[in-house]
Design an enzyme around this catalytic site. Sequence first.
Site, PDB file in Angstrom:
ATOM      1  N   GLY A 100      93.818  70.145 103.828  1.00 40.93           N
ATOM      2  CA  GLY A 100      94.961  70.875 103.291  1.00 40.93           C
ATOM      3  C   GLY A 100      95.044  71.080 101.800  1.00 40.93           C
ATOM      4  N   THR A 148      93.098  70.075  99.272  1.00 49.57           N
ATOM      5  CA  THR A 148      91.831  70.498  98.670  1.00 49.57           C
ATOM      6  C   THR A 148      91.617  71.983  98.896  1.00 49.57           C
ATOM      7  OG1 THR A 148      90.881  68.293  99.054  1.00 49.57           O
ATOM      8  CG2 THR A 148      89.351  70.094  98.588  1.00 49.57           C
ATOM      9  N   LYS A 195      89.800  64.888  93.759  1.00 50.14           N
ATOM     10  CA  LYS A 195      90.054  66.330  93.819  1.00 50.14           C
ATOM     11  C   LYS A 195      89.733  67.040  92.502  1.00 50.14           C
ATOM     12  CE  LYS A 195      93.558  65.938  97.460  1.00 50.14           C
ATOM     13  NZ  LYS A 195      92.607  66.105  98.553  1.00 50.14           N
ATOM     14  N   ASP A 214      90.606  65.813 108.927  1.00 53.80           N
ATOM     15  CA  ASP A 214      89.254  65.273 109.110  1.00 53.80           C
ATOM     16  C   ASP A 214      88.810  65.391 110.565  1.00 53.80           C
ATOM     17  OD1 ASP A 214      88.889  64.360 106.390  1.00 53.80           O
ATOM     18  OD2 ASP A 214      90.305  62.768 106.830  1.00 53.80           O
TER      19      ASP A 214
END
Length: 301
Positions: free
Chosen positions: A190, A192, A166, A223
């Site tokens: 979420g 990110t 991240k 995803d």
Amino acid sequence: MRLGLAANRLHHLSQDAALFRWLRACEPGIRELGIELHTVGRTFDAIAAAGMLAGYTGLRRYPYGREGGLMKLVAEVVGLGSAERTLDGAIYLIDPVDPSSVFPEAVALKRQCVIHGKPFISTVASARDWIEVERIHAGLAPDPGVDVLHAFESQTLALIAHDAMKPQMLAYAAEHFDLLSRFSRRVATGTTGLRLNELAWSRGWPQGQAWAHRFESGPMGGDAQIADLVLERQCQRAIFFEDPHVARQHEADIQLLERAVTTVTFDAVCITSPAMAQRWATAAKARAQRIAQGSERAATV
């Protein structure tokens, strides 16, 4: 440049199959760049039978997959001590329902490309886009046939990063904020998405207006939600910073997204490492600048 090349059987069954559609579009660029294609046996045989890349000395034949051809590509992505035995990346056109696509050597090929910061290209759209990236870096004129892949203002971009990646995703988004903001829409899982929105607001994006639409976190199904967008052809490009060193409980969801991308092989571009994302962003900016300069020159004539 040396690239490994393999294609599952579906992608070279007919003259209109994915492998041949890519070669028809990109053969001039392959020849211009002098790319060596180190090609697994059955894929090589299909190219030869179709009469493509005729006389091109950069097309090299490897053993069939069952004889270790794909395993050799994995080893040469890692490197075997000489330039002749080191690949700069791999193109593997995947049929997601072909059992061989999840064989250990197929999974290892992707993993080693990601670990070593080399391109792993698994769709026709990605392969065509990558040839253009290399053409631009080589100083060649933009290929108008690729304009559709660079029409970012009409596309959705997915930005996904595993926990350890991240910080690199945030740094990447900060560096290329203007380029990424050209996309019609950005989506993210979420956490990110939350951090990307905070970054955007710090850069002057309207407060309270999401720069990236947030789906669920990866473990909670984010995803899978993005995979559905890809399958519906509502997401055209994904930048996915993967951490190949950590086992994840929601690995099946990650694989679901990867399978969705390869299912729409002509429509989805996927970039899987910071090094490759950086190279793409640099080329995308240079390409847009060259097109703008060409338009300005034409207007003054």
